[in-house]
Design an enzyme around this catalytic site. Structure first.
Site, PDB file in Angstrom:
ATOM      1  N   GLU A 126     -57.265 -69.363  11.735  1.00 19.66           N
ATOM      2  CA  GLU A 126     -56.154 -70.317  11.789  1.00 19.66           C
ATOM      3  C   GLU A 126     -55.581 -70.425  13.199  1.00 19.66           C
ATOM      4  O   GLU A 126     -54.392 -70.176  13.415  1.00 19.66           O
ATOM      5  CB  GLU A 126     -55.057 -69.906  10.798  1.00 19.66           C
ATOM      6  CG  GLU A 126     -55.528 -69.943   9.360  1.00 19.66           C
ATOM      7  CD  GLU A 126     -54.399 -69.890   8.357  1.00 19.66           C
ATOM      8  OE1 GLU A 126     -53.335 -69.349   8.690  1.00 19.66           O
ATOM      9  OE2 GLU A 126     -54.574 -70.404   7.237  1.00 19.66           O
ATOM     10  N   GLU A 141     -59.761 -70.921   2.242  1.00 25.20           N
ATOM     11  CA  GLU A 141     -58.708 -70.177   1.534  1.00 25.20           C
ATOM     12  C   GLU A 141     -58.029 -71.085   0.527  1.00 25.20           C
ATOM     13  O   GLU A 141     -57.148 -71.881   0.889  1.00 25.20           O
ATOM     14  CB  GLU A 141     -57.653 -69.634   2.516  1.00 25.20           C
ATOM     15  CG  GLU A 141     -58.147 -68.464   3.343  1.00 25.20           C
ATOM     16  CD  GLU A 141     -57.072 -67.879   4.260  1.00 25.20           C
ATOM     17  OE1 GLU A 141     -55.866 -67.994   3.933  1.00 25.20           O
ATOM     18  OE2 GLU A 141     -57.441 -67.325   5.308  1.00 25.20           O
TER      19      GLU A 141
HETATM   20  C1  GAL Z   1     -53.379 -67.560   5.742  1.00 24.83           C
HETATM   21  C2  GAL Z   1     -54.148 -66.501   6.543  1.00 24.83           C
HETATM   22  C3  GAL Z   1     -54.539 -65.351   5.637  1.00 24.83           C
HETATM   23  C4  GAL Z   1     -53.345 -64.879   4.865  1.00 24.83           C
HETATM   24  C5  GAL Z   1     -52.745 -66.041   4.097  1.00 24.83           C
HETATM   25  C6  GAL Z   1     -51.521 -65.691   3.318  1.00 24.83           C
HETATM   26  O1  GAL Z   1     -52.738 -68.460   6.552  1.00 24.83           O
HETATM   27  O2  GAL Z   1     -55.301 -67.064   7.098  1.00 24.83           O
HETATM   28  O3  GAL Z   1     -55.068 -64.323   6.410  1.00 24.83           O
HETATM   29  O4  GAL Z   1     -52.429 -64.343   5.733  1.00 24.83           O
HETATM   30  O5  GAL Z   1     -52.355 -67.015   4.988  1.00 24.83           O
HETATM   31  O6  GAL Z   1     -51.819 -64.761   2.374  1.00 24.83           O
END
Ligand code: GAL
Length: 861
Positions: free
Chosen positions: A187, A256
């Site tokens: 990110e 994600e």
């Molecule tokens: C995303 C990040 C993950 C984790 C998630 C929240 O933005 O890439 O590593 O932190 O948020 O759980």
């Protein structure tokens, strides 16, 4: 992936190895991509993936977790690589135990699954320092995640180390291994735009450096629109249907898909309704997405001091389809499994055609994939969060519940609707176990009054610079002399001690007595402690215990953020007014006395100073170590230690830290939650007014049959005798199912033929109930065939109710581990209300049977 597919995949991997051996052209073994999807061995694929982070469970749990993921319909496992566990000091590597990445990936491979390796090495992940080792901060001239030579050198060193380790085990798909994809950075987009040219240069360098490692599989970068070729930019979020890659020839990947959210100490937890998660996934797939990774599929535990933050809880449950303890979370797991089946039925259409979108109503659409004449897959969507819709598609009517998508693998029959959950709900509870914790002994940590520290300085020091994060604790100690003439000693107003801290908690002691504590937060870390103090005439010792509760894992140049008491520290209300202590001479002590004596270790029994708690039980005293023993509870259910009677501190089992605990009550607004409408964590909160985390996972693998050592360090005061070991298990299961309605084109077919695959469908809706494997259904709390109301745990009879409901379900289910009942009038004697669409709702109680009395009904709870 079915068994046949597994054989096929292993065969292909074997072929790849052969080809490598004989130097045959490698094209078919590589992973590539086009605008539709990844191509593995030349074939386009829809990939359903789930994050399972290896250090967040134990090696003994890995196989079970991965097999559960596979049964849940996953094709791939995604994990970050955690630099700080692998290189605790420069050049010293650790790939053992929970850090055995190679073993983890080999289990993934054995299961016939693919892997996405998110190498970072910056990972965020609510992990201490975002995955960076703390020593990295002290490399001369370093600046994290930017165009900085020392940083880039270190990052490249670790990246190459990991890649060469994995290559040496043939773990890349290009070598016949499971890794099909790899991520560099994490990110970076926001930070890049913030840092301007430097950020851009660093990002371009990172991409190039990653590609130069020649893994033979594509690299990804998430959430950065500027990602350079050939690296694929991907999406992270609760929804990603609007995402388009930055080049038309890149596939649309969602790295994600947040299945829930993490929890902070002091805050409520959040649960994401599975209907909404399934809706988001279906919406992404209908928009041409070809890889979805659930973050997390199993969240697990932040053991030891691995939690980031500050204030991230030890539990990283995440409301994931597999819970923290490794148990299946229903309905989430089952409903997603059905979704995956339906998506797989459409796979060949999805990867061969672009969707043709037609409007079915003001807030309704059809996405239709016609790859070749005669074949077809369709997604019918209703985006309306308020109302259901009846739509006309291909001359047939379909009912779409609010905020839902129906999947039609043959463009005619509904295989799945995201809002119709046919799965049972299982209520997991922490049940008492037979583990008796005995022989409590206590040790008063004398660090508050101990003067042996040799380190002193004028002024207040930043905490991590002093501790290098070797411990959460740093003592700041000084003294003040109070004149006998001070008026507060003669009935005047008491002075006030004010301590300004930059994180994360402070316990203040005057002359060895705790006078109070104060805490910061995850976002606003600065806080102040202020309390009237009763000083004595002469010398007074001020001892401030500053506690770090996990280093930050996200934010611009967080490596430079301060922790600890940076002041001012003042005494107000003395005769001369304000006395600023900040610039005085302070002595520093890194860690607690008990830490330096290694009191948590099994060898600590020999240390003198432990007091039998039967004689003196320091119940409400701060800074006390407690220890006791217990035998492993029988059975194989996962275990948790119940810390509700304690305050804040750390727990160890047989010398291994299971994490920080804090039973502070969670703030939040738990107002129920509708699955419809856009989800965000504050919308669906649970657990308000209760401790954010009461139970702490004790992995079975860490226990011996007898005399397990439990050590607790309590910062503030609590009653250790009320600590207990609990078993996590199913208490009740609920299921709810509707009759088939002639106007709904679902539940109708025996099978659907779809591009060479056959999928079975239930001819008539069947209600399934299932307890855990060593349990049986002992009673039926509620059963109603008719128009029952409410939800699991709160079912009520509606206007229509078949009086035989309870007895029919009892007859079919009592005494069994699982049962199924078809929903037909004849099963319940007669139709309780003709011409009404009926439902069957059941809540059943699960109880244990002992392994030695498998057929008898011996209840443990
Ligand atoms: C995303 C990040 C993950 C984790 C998630 C929240 O933005 O890439 O590593 O932190 O948020 O759980």
């Amino acid at each position: 992936m079915g068994c046949n597919n597994l054989v096929k995949m292993n065969f292909l991997m074997f072929l790849c190895v052969l080809m490598l051996l004989f130097n045959v052209e490698l094209m078919n073994c590589s992973v590539s991509y086009d605008r539709k999807s990844l191509l593995i061995n030349g074939q386009r694929k829809i990939i359903i993936s789930g994050s399972i982070h290896y250090p967040r469970s134990t090696p003994e749990m890995w196989e079970d977790l991965i097999m559960k993921a596979k049964k849940g319909g996953l094709d791939a496992i995604d994990t970050y690589v955690f630099w700080n566990v692998h290189e605790p000091s420069p050049g010293n590597y650790n790939f053992e135990g929970r850090n055995d990445l190679v073993r983890f990936l080999k289990i993934v491979q054995k299961a016939g699954l693919y892997a996405h390796l998110r190498l970072g090495p910056y990972v965020c992940a609510e992990w201490n320092f975002g995955g960076f080792p703390v020593w990295l901060k002290y490399v001369p001239g370093i600046s994290f995640r930017t165009d900085n030579e020392p940083f880039k050198r270190a990052m490249q060193g670790f990246t190459e180390k990991v890649v060469s380790l994995l290559k040496s085990h043939n773990l890349y798909q290009s070598q016949g291994g499971p890794i099909i994809l790899s991520q560099i950075e994490n990110e970076y987009g926001n930070l890049r735009s913030h840092l301007g040219q430097e950020g851009y240069n660093y990002m371009s360098w990172a991409a190039k450096m990653a590609v130069s490692t020649q893994t033979g599989v594509p690299w990804t970068m998430c959430k950065d629109i500027e990602t350079p070729d050939p690296v694929i930019n991907t999406c992270n979020g609760f929804y990603c249907h609007q995402f388009t890659p930055n080049r038309p020839y890149k596939p649309k990947l969602w790295t994600e898909a947040w299945s829930g959210w993490f929890t902070e100490f002091g805050k409520s937890s959040s649960q994401r309704p599975v209907q909404d998660l399934a809706f988001a996934v279906a919406r992404f797939i209908q928009a041409g997405g070809s890889l979805v990774n659930y973050y997390m599929y199993h969240g697990g535990t932040n053991f030891g001091r691995t939690a980031g933050g500050p204030f991230i809880t030890t539990s990283y449950d995440y409301d994931a389809p597999i819970d923290e303890y490794g148990l299946i979370r229903q309905q989430k797991y089952g409903h997603l499994k059905e979704l995956h089946k339906a998506i797989k039925l459409c796979e060949s259409a999805l990867v061969s055609a672009d969707p043709i979108v037609t409007e079915l109503g003001p807030k309704q659409q059809a996405h239709v994939f016609y790859p070749v004449k005669g074949s077809c897959a369709a997604f019918l969507a209703n985006y309306d969060p308020e109302s259901g819709a009846k739509v006309l598609f291909n001359n047939k009517h379909y009912n779409l519940p609010p905020w839902s998508i129906s999947i039609l693998p043959d463009c005619k029959n509904v295989a799945f609707n995201t809002a119709k959950v046919g799965e049972q709900t299982s209520h997991m509870v922490m049940m008492p176990s037979n583990a008796n914790i005995h022989q409590w002994e206590s040790y008063n940590d004398l660090s508050a009054v101990d003067d042996s520290s040799t380190m002193s300085a004028f002024g207040l020091l930043e905490q991590i610079n002093v501790t290098r994060d070797s411990t959460d604790y740093l003592w700041y100690k000084t003294s003040v002399r109070v004149k006998p003439s001070e008026s507060f000693l003669h009935g005047g107003k008491l002075p006030t001690l004010i301590v300004e801290s930059t994180g994360d908690a402070v316990h203040a002691f005057i002359n060895g007595q705790l006078i109070g504590s104060a805490f910061g937060g995850r976002k606003a870390r600065r806080f102040s402690f202020s309390k009237k103090v009763n000083l004595k005439s002469g010398r007074n010792k001020i001892a401030l215990l500053s506690v770090a509760v996990g280093l930050p894992n996200v934010g611009k140049h967080y490596e430079n953020w301060n922790t600890g008491i940076l002041g001012p520290v003042v005494l107000e209300g003395l005769d001369k007014g304000r006395l600023d202590l900040s610039k005085k001479k302070w002595t520093y002590q890194v860690g607690l006395k008990g830490e330096s004596m290694n009191l948590a270790s099994p060898n600590s029994a020999s240390i003198v100073g432990w007091m039998d708690s039967k004689i003196v039980l320091p119940k409400r005293q701060p800074l006390v170590w407690h220890k006791a023993y217990f035998d492993a509870p029988e059975g194989n259910e996962p275990l948790g230690v119940d810390m509700h009677s304690m305050g804040k501190g750390q727990v160890w089992i047989n010398g291994v830290s299971i994490g920080r605990y804090w039973t502070t009550v969670s703030q939040g607004q738990c107002n129920g939650c509708s699955y419809t409408g856009r989800f965000q964590p504050l919308k669906c909160q649970v657990g308000c007014g209760k401790p954010s985390q009461r139970w702490y996972h004790v992995p079975r693998a860490w226990l011996k049959p007898r005399r397990n050592l439990l050590v607790v360090f309590e910062e503030m005061g609590g009653d250790p005798t009320k600590i207990s070991i609990k078993k996590r298990s199913v208490s009740t299961v609920c299921a709810q199912i509707s009759e088939y309605h002639p106007s709904i084109k679902s539940w109708k077919l025996d099978t659907v033929e779809s591009y060479g695959r056959t999928q079975e469908f239930r001819t008539r809706p069947k209600l399934h109930l299932q307890c855990a494997s060593n349990q049986y259904i002992s009673s039926i709390k509620f059963a109603s065939f008719g128009t029952p109301l409410g939800t699991c745990g709160r079912f009520e009879q509606g206007k229509c109710h078949a009086p035989t409901s309870n007895s029919v379900i009892q007859k079919r289910c009592i005494g069994k581990q699982r049962c199924a009942v078809v929903i037909t009038n004849s099963n319940f004697g007669r139709d309780p209300c003709p011409n009404v669409l009926k439902r069957l709702s059941v809540e059943a109680v699960c109880s244990f049977r002992t392994s030695t009395h498998a057929n008898q009904t011996i209840i443990h709870n």
